[in-house]
Design an enzyme around this catalytic site. Structure first.
Site, PDB file in Angstrom:
ATOM      1  N   HIS A  13       0.877  -1.197   0.000  1.00 44.37           N
ATOM      2  CA  HIS A  13       0.000   0.000   0.000  1.00 44.37           C
ATOM      3  C   HIS A  13       0.901   1.230   0.000  1.00 44.37           C
ATOM      4  O   HIS A  13       1.521   1.555   1.007  1.00 44.37           O
ATOM      5  CB  HIS A  13      -0.906   0.008   1.238  1.00 44.37           C
ATOM      6  CG  HIS A  13      -1.818   1.201   1.307  1.00 44.37           C
ATOM      7  ND1 HIS A  13      -3.172   1.101   1.514  1.00 44.37           N
ATOM      8  CD2 HIS A  13      -1.579   2.530   1.188  1.00 44.37           C
ATOM      9  CE1 HIS A  13      -3.716   2.293   1.527  1.00 44.37           C
ATOM     10  NE2 HIS A  13      -2.770   3.193   1.331  1.00 44.37           N
ATOM     11  N   HIS A  15       1.523   5.387  -1.694  1.00 42.12           N
ATOM     12  CA  HIS A  15       1.128   6.564  -2.489  1.00 42.12           C
ATOM     13  C   HIS A  15       2.375   7.135  -3.148  1.00 42.12           C
ATOM     14  O   HIS A  15       3.290   7.562  -2.454  1.00 42.12           O
ATOM     15  CB  HIS A  15       0.477   7.627  -1.602  1.00 42.12           C
ATOM     16  CG  HIS A  15      -0.771   7.145  -0.943  1.00 42.12           C
ATOM     17  ND1 HIS A  15      -2.015   7.282  -1.510  1.00 42.12           N
ATOM     18  CD2 HIS A  15      -0.958   6.478   0.228  1.00 42.12           C
ATOM     19  CE1 HIS A  15      -2.926   6.735  -0.711  1.00 42.12           C
ATOM     20  NE2 HIS A  15      -2.304   6.228   0.350  1.00 42.12           N
ATOM     21  N   LEU A  16       2.394   7.143  -4.486  1.00 36.55           N
ATOM     22  CA  LEU A  16       3.558   7.683  -5.207  1.00 36.55           C
ATOM     23  C   LEU A  16       3.273   9.055  -5.801  1.00 36.55           C
ATOM     24  O   LEU A  16       4.186   9.725  -6.254  1.00 36.55           O
ATOM     25  CB  LEU A  16       3.984   6.732  -6.321  1.00 36.55           C
ATOM     26  CG  LEU A  16       4.789   5.500  -5.897  1.00 36.55           C
ATOM     27  CD1 LEU A  16       5.032   4.583  -7.097  1.00 36.55           C
ATOM     28  CD2 LEU A  16       6.118   5.900  -5.257  1.00 36.55           C
ATOM     29  N   ARG A  17       1.983   9.471  -5.833  1.00 38.34           N
ATOM     30  CA  ARG A  17       1.600  10.760  -6.435  1.00 38.34           C
ATOM     31  C   ARG A  17       1.998  10.802  -7.909  1.00 38.34           C
ATOM     32  O   ARG A  17       2.165   9.773  -8.547  1.00 38.34           O
ATOM     33  CB  ARG A  17       2.218  11.947  -5.655  1.00 38.34           C
ATOM     34  CG  ARG A  17       2.094  11.873  -4.135  1.00 38.34           C
ATOM     35  CD  ARG A  17       0.674  11.734  -3.639  1.00 38.34           C
ATOM     36  NE  ARG A  17       0.610  11.942  -2.189  1.00 38.34           N
ATOM     37  CZ  ARG A  17      -0.385  11.502  -1.436  1.00 38.34           C
ATOM     38  NH1 ARG A  17      -1.395  10.834  -1.965  1.00 38.34           N
ATOM     39  NH2 ARG A  17      -0.388  11.743  -0.142  1.00 38.34           N
ATOM     40  N   ASN A  41      -5.357   7.261  -5.827  1.00 39.61           N
ATOM     41  CA  ASN A  41      -6.083   8.493  -5.443  1.00 39.61           C
ATOM     42  C   ASN A  41      -5.359   9.761  -5.907  1.00 39.61           C
ATOM     43  O   ASN A  41      -5.058  10.647  -5.127  1.00 39.61           O
ATOM     44  CB  ASN A  41      -6.363   8.536  -3.928  1.00 39.61           C
ATOM     45  CG  ASN A  41      -5.099   8.588  -3.085  1.00 39.61           C
ATOM     46  OD1 ASN A  41      -4.049   8.095  -3.492  1.00 39.61           O
ATOM     47  ND2 ASN A  41      -5.193   9.180  -1.902  1.00 39.61           N
ATOM     48  N   LYS A  99      -9.468  -0.557  -5.621  1.00 38.89           N
ATOM     49  CA  LYS A  99      -9.479   0.109  -4.319  1.00 38.89           C
ATOM     50  C   LYS A  99     -10.832   0.741  -4.032  1.00 38.89           C
ATOM     51  O   LYS A  99     -11.349   1.519  -4.829  1.00 38.89           O
ATOM     52  CB  LYS A  99      -8.395   1.195  -4.316  1.00 38.89           C
ATOM     53  CG  LYS A  99      -8.400   2.084  -3.091  1.00 38.89           C
ATOM     54  CD  LYS A  99      -7.797   1.407  -1.884  1.00 38.89           C
ATOM     55  CE  LYS A  99      -7.953   2.268  -0.645  1.00 38.89           C
ATOM     56  NZ  LYS A  99      -6.755   2.341   0.168  1.00 38.89           N
ATOM     57  N   HIS A 136     -10.364   0.816   2.099  1.00 40.67           N
ATOM     58  CA  HIS A 136     -10.114   1.804   3.159  1.00 40.67           C
ATOM     59  C   HIS A 136     -11.272   1.651   4.133  1.00 40.67           C
ATOM     60  O   HIS A 136     -12.389   2.097   3.862  1.00 40.67           O
ATOM     61  CB  HIS A 136     -10.054   3.227   2.586  1.00 40.67           C
ATOM     62  CG  HIS A 136      -9.739   4.255   3.633  1.00 40.67           C
ATOM     63  ND1 HIS A 136      -8.538   4.934   3.688  1.00 40.67           N
ATOM     64  CD2 HIS A 136     -10.451   4.680   4.711  1.00 40.67           C
ATOM     65  CE1 HIS A 136      -8.529   5.733   4.751  1.00 40.67           C
ATOM     66  NE2 HIS A 136      -9.692   5.606   5.379  1.00 40.67           N
ATOM     67  N   HIS A 174      -4.314  -0.919   5.940  1.00 42.19           N
ATOM     68  CA  HIS A 174      -3.888  -0.139   7.107  1.00 42.19           C
ATOM     69  C   HIS A 174      -4.798  -0.341   8.333  1.00 42.19           C
ATOM     70  O   HIS A 174      -5.432   0.586   8.807  1.00 42.19           O
ATOM     71  CB  HIS A 174      -3.695   1.340   6.794  1.00 42.19           C
ATOM     72  CG  HIS A 174      -4.740   1.970   5.892  1.00 42.19           C
ATOM     73  ND1 HIS A 174      -6.086   1.840   6.099  1.00 42.19           N
ATOM     74  CD2 HIS A 174      -4.600   2.738   4.794  1.00 42.19           C
ATOM     75  CE1 HIS A 174      -6.725   2.503   5.162  1.00 42.19           C
ATOM     76  NE2 HIS A 174      -5.851   3.055   4.358  1.00 42.19           N
ATOM     77  N   ASP A 247       1.612   2.610   3.517  1.00 43.26           N
ATOM     78  CA  ASP A 247       0.767   3.803   3.396  1.00 43.26           C
ATOM     79  C   ASP A 247       1.613   5.070   3.433  1.00 43.26           C
ATOM     80  O   ASP A 247       1.160   6.114   3.915  1.00 43.26           O
ATOM     81  CB  ASP A 247      -0.319   3.833   4.484  1.00 43.26           C
ATOM     82  CG  ASP A 247      -1.461   4.789   4.130  1.00 43.26           C
ATOM     83  OD1 ASP A 247      -1.519   5.237   2.967  1.00 43.26           O
ATOM     84  OD2 ASP A 247      -2.274   5.081   5.021  1.00 43.26           O
TER      85      ASP A 247
HETATM   86  C1  NCD Z   1      -3.502   9.052   2.202  1.00 40.90           C
HETATM   87  C2  NCD Z   1      -3.097  10.109   1.187  1.00 40.90           C
HETATM   88  O1  NCD Z   1      -2.542  11.147   1.581  1.00 40.90           O
HETATM   89  O2  NCD Z   1      -3.316   9.910  -0.004  1.00 40.90           O
HETATM   90  N1  NCD Z   1      -3.441   9.613   3.512  1.00 40.90           N
HETATM   91  C3  NCD Z   1      -3.313   8.943   4.663  1.00 40.90           C
HETATM   92  O3  NCD Z   1      -3.409   9.546   5.721  1.00 40.90           O
HETATM   93  N2  NCD Z   1      -3.077   7.662   4.684  1.00 40.90           N
HETATM   94  C4  NCD Z   1      -4.838   8.526   1.867  1.00 40.90           C
HETATM   95  C5  NCD Z   1      -5.167   7.238   2.551  1.00 40.90           C
HETATM   96  O4  NCD Z   1      -4.593   6.186   2.248  1.00 40.90           O
HETATM   97  O5  NCD Z   1      -6.041   7.240   3.424  1.00 40.90           O
HETATM   98 ZN    ZN Z   2      -3.155   5.135   1.833  1.00 42.89          ZN
END
Ligand code: NCD
Ligand code: ZN
Length: 345
Positions: A13, A15-17, A41, A99, A136, A174, A247
């Protein structure tokens, strides 16, 4: 000197943006991890297989020379998602999971699902073709206290969904509560959970004691100490239903250090060092490989990595940067608030 060699880990899990932020953060993951499930996301979200293919190419383009890293792509489930597109994504090998964000649950989740009935055709197709749903697990009902949102989600959304569609493979992402741990442990099949690095280390005091500390704020929010202890027991147990999903969620500092700061903790750079510390504290270094390198691939039906990494325990604390600089701005790195002696060689 103590050292530990394990199969190269994966992050289930992440986030790479995109754009400058992607280019600024990717090496912190690809340095240690062979694969990661990449969260969809973005703004706008990754909703179709075409979006996912384009995003995957941007990720591969951003990889530093010499790093080999496989992004495992996910689709962001919306009430408009087409089951045929999802099936095509799985068939072509592009899509590893879909997701589910309840609408409004977290960062960039406005396009998420409001009414589960509307996505049942997609979920039924996923159950049929064996494609996991990453969840989530928080309700967004305003009346429900933020610290109770995971437990209420399990009772009112997740358990009814799993009874309705027992063949659907669900990753509860998570997990932050003992309720989540107990629920996963009590299920006979088709349910697993990822656990972040930071939820093994902090409880909610980190956010609120001695001043408000935005860099410890993420969603699901850290809970009380008893929950952290339950997560540590689950992660270090060797139970194949629990695996790492960091995460790691970078936001530029001004977006966190303000009157309404974003949720997300950036823990990619020091995750393996932090985890070695935690597993050593629990007397469970022999279970670290299962948590970071074996249980996740087994759940997703992928082979474990063939290459290895070596963790060494140094005589003096390892220094990690407090912040990294990206083309999008600076990002604060997770500070576990204790010295760390473990380093990846
Ligand atoms: C994540 C994000 O910033 O994209 N933030 C987080 O607090 N984990 C989104 C998510 O996975 O809930
Ligand atoms: Zn996340």
């Amino acid at each position: 000197m103590q050292s530990l060699t394990i199969r190269r880990p994966d992050d289930w899990h992440l986030h790479l943006r995109d754009g400058a932020m992607l280019r600024g953060v990717i090496a912190d993951t690809s340095r240690h991890f062979a694969r990661a499930i990449v969260m969809p996301n973005l703004v706008p979200p990754v909703v179709t297989t075409v979006d996912a293919r384009d995003y995957r190419n941007r990720i591969l383009d951003a990889l530093p020379e010499g790093h080999s890293f496989e992004p495992l792509m996910t689709l962001y489930l919306t009430e408009e998602t087409n089951p045929d597109d999802v099936e095509e994504g799985k068939r072509s090998g592009l899509i590893t999971a879909v997701k589910l964000y309840p609408a409004g649950a977290t960062t960039n989740s406005a396009s998420g699902v409001r009414n589960l009935d509307k996505v049942m055709p997609v979920l039924e197709r996923m159950a049929k073709i064996g494609l996991p749903l990453c969840v989530h697990g928080e309700v967004t009902t305003p009346e429900v206290d933020i610290f109770d949102r995971e437990a209420v989600f399990i009772e009112t959304v997740l358990d009814p969904l799993r009874r309705r569609l027992p063949e659907l493979k669900v990753t509860m992402e998570h997990v932050t509560t003992s309720d989540g741990v107990d629920y996963i442990r009590s299920s006979a099949a088709n349910l697993a959970g990822s656990i972040t690095t930071h939820h093994l280390i902090i409880n909610r005091n980190a956010i609120l004691v001695g001043g408000i500390r935005p860099h410890y704020y993420c969603l699901p929010v850290a809970k009380r100490e008893s929950h952290r202890l339950a997560l540590r027991a689950a992660a270090t147990s060797g139970d194949p239903r629990f695996f790492l999903g960091t995460d790691s969620a970078p936001h530029v500092d001004p977006a966190k250090e303000c009157a309404c700061g974003c949720a997300g903790i950036y823990c990619a750079p020091n995750t393996m060092s932090c985890l070695a510390h935690v597993f050593e504290q629990e007397g469970a270094l022999d279970k670290l490989e299962a948590f970071v390198s074996l249980n996740g691939p087994a759940w997703y039906g992928l082979p474990p990595n063939e290459t290895r990494i070596t963790l060494v325990k140094r005589a003096a604390p390892v220094q990690f940067p407090k912040k990294i600089e990206t083309g999008a701005g600076s990002v604060t790195v997770f500070d576990p608030m204790f010295p760390i002696y473990w380093d990846v060689e």
